[in-house]
Write a protein that holds these residues in place. Structure first.
Motif, mmCIF file in Angstrom:
data_model
loop_
_atom_site.group_PDB
_atom_site.id
_atom_site.type_symbol
_atom_site.label_atom_id
_atom_site.label_comp_id
_atom_site.label_asym_id
_atom_site.label_seq_id
_atom_site.Cartn_x
_atom_site.Cartn_y
_atom_site.Cartn_z
ATOM 1 N N GLY A 122 0.765 -1.237 0.000
ATOM 2 C CA GLY A 122 0.000 0.000 0.000
ATOM 3 C C GLY A 122 0.792 1.282 0.000
ATOM 4 O O GLY A 122 0.197 2.370 0.111
ATOM 5 N N THR A 123 2.119 1.197 -0.108
ATOM 6 C CA THR A 123 2.929 2.421 -0.091
ATOM 7 C C THR A 123 4.009 2.376 -1.169
ATOM 8 O O THR A 123 4.348 1.322 -1.700
ATOM 9 C CB THR A 123 3.618 2.634 1.267
ATOM 10 O OG1 THR A 123 4.575 1.585 1.491
ATOM 11 C CG2 THR A 123 2.603 2.664 2.409
ATOM 12 N N LEU A 124 4.562 3.559 -1.426
ATOM 13 C CA LEU A 124 5.758 3.690 -2.237
ATOM 14 C C LEU A 124 6.958 3.816 -1.305
ATOM 15 O O LEU A 124 6.825 3.742 -0.077
ATOM 16 C CB LEU A 124 5.675 4.943 -3.120
ATOM 17 C CG LEU A 124 4.430 5.137 -3.977
ATOM 18 C CD1 LEU A 124 4.538 6.445 -4.753
ATOM 19 C CD2 LEU A 124 4.242 3.967 -4.918
ATOM 20 N N HIS A 125 8.130 4.009 -1.870
ATOM 21 C CA HIS A 125 9.333 4.230 -1.078
ATOM 22 C C HIS A 125 9.104 5.354 -0.063
ATOM 23 O O HIS A 125 8.484 6.368 -0.370
ATOM 24 C CB HIS A 125 10.495 4.603 -2.009
ATOM 25 C CG HIS A 125 11.687 5.149 -1.293
ATOM 26 N ND1 HIS A 125 12.490 4.355 -0.490
ATOM 27 C CD2 HIS A 125 12.212 6.407 -1.232
ATOM 28 C CE1 HIS A 125 13.458 5.098 0.005
ATOM 29 N NE2 HIS A 125 13.311 6.335 -0.421
ATOM 30 N N GLY A 126 9.626 5.159 1.129
ATOM 31 C CA GLY A 126 9.550 6.190 2.156
ATOM 32 C C GLY A 126 8.184 6.342 2.791
ATOM 33 O O GLY A 126 7.931 7.323 3.496
ATOM 34 N N GLY A 127 7.271 5.394 2.541
ATOM 35 C CA GLY A 127 5.951 5.469 3.140
ATOM 36 C C GLY A 127 4.982 6.376 2.410
ATOM 37 O O GLY A 127 3.868 6.630 2.900
ATOM 38 N N VAL A 128 5.354 6.854 1.221
ATOM 39 C CA VAL A 128 4.452 7.696 0.426
ATOM 40 C C VAL A 128 3.235 6.869 0.014
ATOM 41 O O VAL A 128 3.358 5.710 -0.388
ATOM 42 C CB VAL A 128 5.176 8.243 -0.824
ATOM 43 C CG1 VAL A 128 4.215 9.000 -1.724
ATOM 44 C CG2 VAL A 128 6.343 9.133 -0.409
ATOM 45 N N ALA A 129 2.057 7.452 0.126
ATOM 46 C CA ALA A 129 0.823 6.731 -0.172
ATOM 47 C C ALA A 129 0.784 6.271 -1.624
ATOM 48 O O ALA A 129 1.121 7.027 -2.534
ATOM 49 C CB ALA A 129 -0.383 7.610 0.129
ATOM 50 N N ALA A 130 0.359 5.038 -1.831
ATOM 51 C CA ALA A 130 0.249 4.507 -3.188
ATOM 52 C C ALA A 130 -0.757 5.296 -4.012
ATOM 53 O O ALA A 130 -0.665 5.345 -5.253
ATOM 54 C CB ALA A 130 -0.157 3.036 -3.126
ATOM 55 N N SER A 131 -1.715 5.949 -3.360
ATOM 56 C CA SER A 131 -2.725 6.735 -4.067
ATOM 57 C C SER A 131 -2.135 7.937 -4.787
ATOM 58 O O SER A 131 -2.823 8.587 -5.590
ATOM 59 C CB SER A 131 -3.804 7.204 -3.084
ATOM 60 O OG SER A 131 -3.241 7.990 -2.048
ATOM 61 N N SER A 132 -0.858 8.243 -4.516
ATOM 62 C CA SER A 132 -0.215 9.361 -5.217
ATOM 63 C C SER A 132 0.105 9.011 -6.670
ATOM 64 O O SER A 132 0.475 9.884 -7.453
ATOM 65 C CB SER A 132 1.066 9.789 -4.488
ATOM 66 O OG SER A 132 2.030 8.750 -4.508
ATOM 67 N N VAL A 133 -0.025 7.734 -7.026
ATOM 68 C CA VAL A 133 0.146 7.303 -8.416
ATOM 69 C C VAL A 133 -1.231 6.978 -8.972
ATOM 70 O O VAL A 133 -1.914 6.076 -8.478
ATOM 71 C CB VAL A 133 1.062 6.074 -8.528
ATOM 72 C CG1 VAL A 133 1.224 5.672 -9.993
ATOM 73 C CG2 VAL A 133 2.424 6.359 -7.918
ATOM 74 N N THR A 134 -1.644 7.719 -9.980
ATOM 75 C CA THR A 134 -2.950 7.531 -10.592
ATOM 76 C C THR A 134 -2.792 7.375 -12.097
ATOM 77 O O THR A 134 -1.677 7.447 -12.638
ATOM 78 C CB THR A 134 -3.860 8.739 -10.308
ATOM 79 O OG1 THR A 134 -3.375 9.871 -11.041
ATOM 80 C CG2 THR A 134 -3.879 9.075 -8.816
ATOM 81 N N SER A 135 -3.898 7.200 -12.779
ATOM 82 C CA SER A 135 -3.852 7.098 -14.239
ATOM 83 C C SER A 135 -3.370 8.392 -14.875
ATOM 84 O O SER A 135 -2.965 8.406 -16.038
ATOM 85 C CB SER A 135 -5.238 6.736 -14.782
ATOM 86 O OG SER A 135 -6.196 7.710 -14.404
ATOM 87 N N GLY A 136 -3.394 9.464 -14.111
ATOM 88 C CA GLY A 136 -2.900 10.744 -14.625
ATOM 89 C C GLY A 136 -1.420 10.950 -14.423
ATOM 90 O O GLY A 136 -0.846 11.918 -14.933
ATOM 91 N N GLY A 137 -0.771 10.052 -13.668
ATOM 92 C CA GLY A 137 0.662 10.183 -13.435
ATOM 93 C C GLY A 137 1.016 10.061 -11.969
ATOM 94 O O GLY A 137 0.150 9.853 -11.110
ATOM 95 N N ALA A 138 2.293 10.174 -11.677
ATOM 96 C CA ALA A 138 2.791 10.072 -10.304
ATOM 97 C C ALA A 138 2.974 11.463 -9.717
ATOM 98 O O ALA A 138 3.665 12.305 -10.293
ATOM 99 C CB ALA A 138 4.119 9.322 -10.287
ATOM 100 N N GLU A 139 2.348 11.677 -8.570
ATOM 101 C CA GLU A 139 2.452 12.978 -7.912
ATOM 102 C C GLU A 139 3.732 13.111 -7.092
ATOM 103 O O GLU A 139 4.104 14.215 -6.693
ATOM 104 C CB GLU A 139 1.236 13.186 -7.008
ATOM 105 C CG GLU A 139 -0.092 13.222 -7.758
ATOM 106 C CD GLU A 139 -1.282 13.278 -6.815
ATOM 107 O OE1 GLU A 139 -1.059 13.306 -5.579
ATOM 108 O OE2 GLU A 139 -2.424 13.291 -7.302
#
Length: 314
Positions: free
Chosen positions: A123-140
């Motif tokens: 459920g996360t990216l590196h460093g605990g960044v929320a996986a929801s920050s990556v969407t079909s519109g791109g990575a925030e």
């Protein structure tokens, strides 16, 4: 060519054993948890020191040509469309030849770099960044734009087939931490903090001589435990001529354990499907396996990776 007896091979990891390894590497890489991950070790002083690796001025690409024909390992090849107007070359005046490209960046054939937003784990990216920050519109967050100013440092190539006295490692074979240490000794080189580490398994040579195969199902790569070596040395980047991960996976329940450990836990940008068949003979001839390396991903602000053409400068 030096030879190194092939050990029985590292054991498969259970889910519990992988979790212990993941948490250990996460703890050891606490220094690399910022937006730049392990690139934080590429200080101006280390970049300046890396320029002293240049002795002849010779440059060598570490990328393979982008492929536009389908194959067993490349069912969705890059699409290249030419636009030439007018097509009649007898027409006078100024005209332009133009083209456009589209590609699956994370395929099993073309050289590419993985950004820190590429791996979502628990459920996360590196460093605990929320996986929801990556969407079909791109990575925030953590996109390849993190490397917009380039990645420049001391590159080190460790050639495992050379160590073992074979042209390549067979699909399914593993590179262990002991292999990496033995390759250092055999090549008279030492991997240090901030280095860009490249590990050759011979994937490209095997492919060129025997033809492409379903690399998604069978390929040589690093054993997850080999990441202990990278954590100990605090390398900045990992690149391989395969996917870096072995297939079939050596880990219960995790198909790409090296990607999870390197990108998610350790903050390492990975480069997959490079080629070292131009560089390795030069290193052999010159008797040195370190060099200045320059990596310039495309500026794709919201992307999870980019085509890449690393250049070794010797």
């Amino acid at each position: 060519m030096a030879t190194h007896a092939r050990p029985a091979g590292p054991p498969r990891l259970t889910a519990a054993e992988f979790d212990v390894l993941y948490r250990r590497l996460l703890s050891r890489a606490a220094w690399a948890r910022g937006d730049r991950g392990a690139l934080a070790s590429l200080t101006p002083a280390r970049v300046l020191a890396a320029t002293r690796e240049v002795r002849t001025g010779r440059t060598v690409t570490l990328a393979s040509p982008v492929e536009t024909l389908p194959g067993p390992d490349n069912p969705e090849p890059a699409r290249h469309r030419m636009s030439v107007q007018p097509e009649d070359d007898t027409v006078d005046g100024l005209h332009f030849a133009m083209d456009s490209f589209a590609m699956n960046v994370h395929g099993d054939a073309d050289s590419h770099i993985d950004a820190l937003c590429h791996v979502i784990y628990d459920g996360t990216l590196h460093g605990g960044v929320a996986a929801s920050s990556v969407t079909s519109g791109g990575a925030e967050a953590l996109s390849v734009e993190v490397a917009r100013n380039g990645i420049v440092g001391r590159g080190v190539l460790l050639d495992v087939p050379r160590l073992r006295g074979v042209p390549w490692l067979e699909p399914g074979d593993h590179v262990s931490a002991d292999d990496l240490t033995a390759a250092e000794t055999a090549q008279h080189v030492h991997v240090s903090e901030g280095d860009l580490l490249f590990v050759r398994v011979g994937h490209r040579k095997r492919r060129s001589e025997l033809g492409a195969w379903h690399a998604a199902n069978a390929r040589a790569g690093l054993h997850p435990s080999a990441l202990e070596f990278l954590a100990e040395r605090r390398v900045a980047v990992l690149g391989g001529d395969g996917n870096n991960d072995t297939a079939p996976s050596s880990t219960e329940g995790v198909d790409f354990p090296v990607h999870v450990l390197a990108i998610h836990a350790m903050g390492l940008h990975l480069m997959d499907y490079l080629q070292f068949e131009g560089l390795a003979p030069v290193c052999e001839t010159e008797g040195r396996w370190s060099f200045l390396c320059v990596i310039a991903p495309l500026r794709l602000p919201d992307a999870t990776g980019s085509p890449v053409n690393p250049i070794a400068v010797l």
